[in-house]
Motif scaffolding. Structure first.
Motif, PDB file in Angstrom:
ATOM      1  N   LEU A 197       0.901  -1.236   0.095  1.00 59.72           N
ATOM      2  CA  LEU A 197       0.023  -0.054   0.083  1.00 59.72           C
ATOM      3  C   LEU A 197       0.890   1.281   0.072  1.00 59.72           C
ATOM      4  N   HIS A 198       1.886   1.136   0.748  1.00 58.98           N
ATOM      5  CA  HIS A 198       3.012   2.405   0.662  1.00 58.98           C
ATOM      6  C   HIS A 198       3.468   2.481  -0.599  1.00 58.98           C
ATOM      7  N   GLU A 199       4.162   1.494  -1.304  1.00 63.52           N
ATOM      8  CA  GLU A 199       4.425   1.772  -2.428  1.00 63.52           C
ATOM      9  C   GLU A 199       3.774   2.013  -3.740  1.00 63.52           C
ATOM     10  N   ARG A 200       2.552   1.362  -3.647  1.00 62.05           N
ATOM     11  CA  ARG A 200       1.479   1.553  -4.687  1.00 62.05           C
ATOM     12  C   ARG A 200       0.510   2.690  -4.604  1.00 62.05           C
ATOM     13  N   LEU A 201       0.120   3.065  -3.286  1.00 64.87           N
ATOM     14  CA  LEU A 201      -1.176   4.020  -3.059  1.00 64.87           C
ATOM     15  C   LEU A 201      -0.756   5.022  -2.545  1.00 64.87           C
ATOM     16  N   TRP A 202      -0.426   4.999  -0.879  1.00 59.72           N
ATOM     17  CA  TRP A 202      -0.218   6.036  -0.039  1.00 59.72           C
ATOM     18  C   TRP A 202       0.908   6.858  -0.547  1.00 59.72           C
ATOM     19  N   GLY A 203       2.256   6.062  -1.132  1.00 58.79           N
ATOM     20  CA  GLY A 203       3.316   6.942  -1.428  1.00 58.79           C
ATOM     21  C   GLY A 203       3.085   7.905  -2.646  1.00 58.79           C
ATOM     22  N   PRO A 204       2.598   7.400  -3.702  1.00 52.78           N
ATOM     23  CA  PRO A 204       2.114   8.233  -4.940  1.00 52.78           C
ATOM     24  C   PRO A 204       1.264   9.440  -4.641  1.00 52.78           C
ATOM     25  N   ARG A 206       0.987  10.824  -1.664  1.00 52.17           N
ATOM     26  CA  ARG A 206       1.641  11.753  -0.815  1.00 52.17           C
ATOM     27  C   ARG A 206       0.953  11.502   0.319  1.00 52.17           C
ATOM     28  N   MET A 207       0.629  10.441   0.914  1.00 48.44           N
ATOM     29  CA  MET A 207      -0.286  10.385   2.133  1.00 48.44           C
ATOM     30  C   MET A 207       0.670   9.765   3.164  1.00 48.44           C
ATOM     31  N   GLY A 208       1.670  10.573   3.477  1.00 48.83           N
ATOM     32  CA  GLY A 208       2.753  10.050   4.397  1.00 48.83           C
ATOM     33  C   GLY A 208       2.068   9.876   5.827  1.00 48.83           C
ATOM     34  N   SER A 209       1.078  10.286   6.394  1.00 49.67           N
ATOM     35  CA  SER A 209       0.473   9.841   7.833  1.00 49.67           C
ATOM     36  C   SER A 209      -0.371   8.504   7.682  1.00 49.67           C
ATOM     37  N   THR A 210      -0.515   7.945   6.628  1.00 44.79           N
ATOM     38  CA  THR A 210      -1.573   6.968   6.387  1.00 44.79           C
ATOM     39  C   THR A 210      -0.817   5.515   6.627  1.00 44.79           C
ATOM     40  N   GLY A 211      -1.311   4.826   7.280  1.00 47.26           N
ATOM     41  CA  GLY A 211      -0.820   3.439   7.802  1.00 47.26           C
ATOM     42  C   GLY A 211      -1.722   2.536   8.654  1.00 47.26           C
ATOM     43  N   PHE A 212      -1.013   1.296   9.012  1.00 45.10           N
ATOM     44  CA  PHE A 212      -1.688   0.751  10.140  1.00 45.10           C
ATOM     45  C   PHE A 212      -1.318   0.817  11.377  1.00 45.10           C
ATOM     46  N   GLN A 213      -0.196   1.686  11.500  1.00 42.38           N
ATOM     47  CA  GLN A 213       0.073   2.023  12.825  1.00 42.38           C
ATOM     48  C   GLN A 213       0.680   3.338  12.832  1.00 42.38           C
TER      49      GLN A 213
END
Length: 227
Positions: A197-204, A206-213
């Protein structure tokens, strides 16, 4: 007011977004609630999993009508409840569970969340067997809740031992299908789901604060959750 704070995003065609906000991140906090406050999104993660799935469809890595057993052989001998109101008697599944079913709540899988259907024997069994993804902290020590599965692989193994609530593709039923889909994505990509998700969705995006933790350095921005 029932909530300590709120923020919304407004964007007019072609313009820069605005983020009007009010209140604080907790009833006992003085920190303002603003566009940088971190909130839990709960079931909106289902749409994240749908998008992740469709990215892999675009990549040609899987198709929506592909059998789930192509990636989860644990599901090769699925059974279906004969009559949920009468108990846990089951028969072999007649229909094939597909990727489409997992991301549309039509897989036939059941659910553990306390709610209108929490009294069904199958839902009780999910809780007793620890098939309760997202259940953390004090939730693990509630009556009738067994030790939680230690990984997605462990969760799928436990689920595969239990009958489905419905034949795949026949009933719209809130389920853990999206959690199961996360393991499919891991096996297709060879990458942990969060990393993908970080590589393909949140990173592109620029959702740097989004994640599971939440990173320790960002803990001060995390809003308090009330029930």
């Amino acid at each position: 007011c029932n909530a300590p704070g709120v923020a919304i995003g407004i964007c007019h065609a072609g313009g820069e977004p605005e983020y009007p906000s009010a209140g604080t991140i907790a009833f006992d906090s003085k920190r303002r609630f603003d566009a940088d406050s971190i909130c839990r999104v709960y079931s909106m993660t289902k749409n994240v999993t749908r998008i992740a799935t469709l990215l892999l469809v675009e990549d040609g890595k899987l198709t929506l009508d592909q059998p789930v057993t192509d990636y989860l052989p644990e599901f090769r001998n699925l059974r279906v409840l004969i009559d949920a109101a009468k108990g846990l008697d089951s028969r072999p599944a007649e229909k094939v569970m597909t990727i489409r079913h997992l991301i549309t709540n039509s897989s036939g899988l059941a659910n553990w969340t306390p709610g209108s259907d929490s009294g069904d024997e199958l839902h009780k069994l999910y809780r007793e067997r620890g098939i309760t993804p997202g259940n953390f902290g004090t939730g693990l020590r509630r009556p009738e809740y067994g030790p939680q599965a230690t990984s997605m692989e462990d969760m799928v193994r436990r689920v595969a031992e239990l009958p489905l609530a419905h034949e795949p593709g026949t009933v719209l039923h809130y389920s853990i299908g999206f959690d199961v889909m996360a393991l499919v994505i891991e096996r297709v990509t060879g990458s942990p789901y969060g990393n993908f998700l970080h590589e393909r969705l949140w990173g592109p995006l620029r959702m740097g604060s989004t994640g599971f933790q939440v990173a320790r350095k960002d803990a001060g921005r995390l809003t308090t959750n009330y029930d």
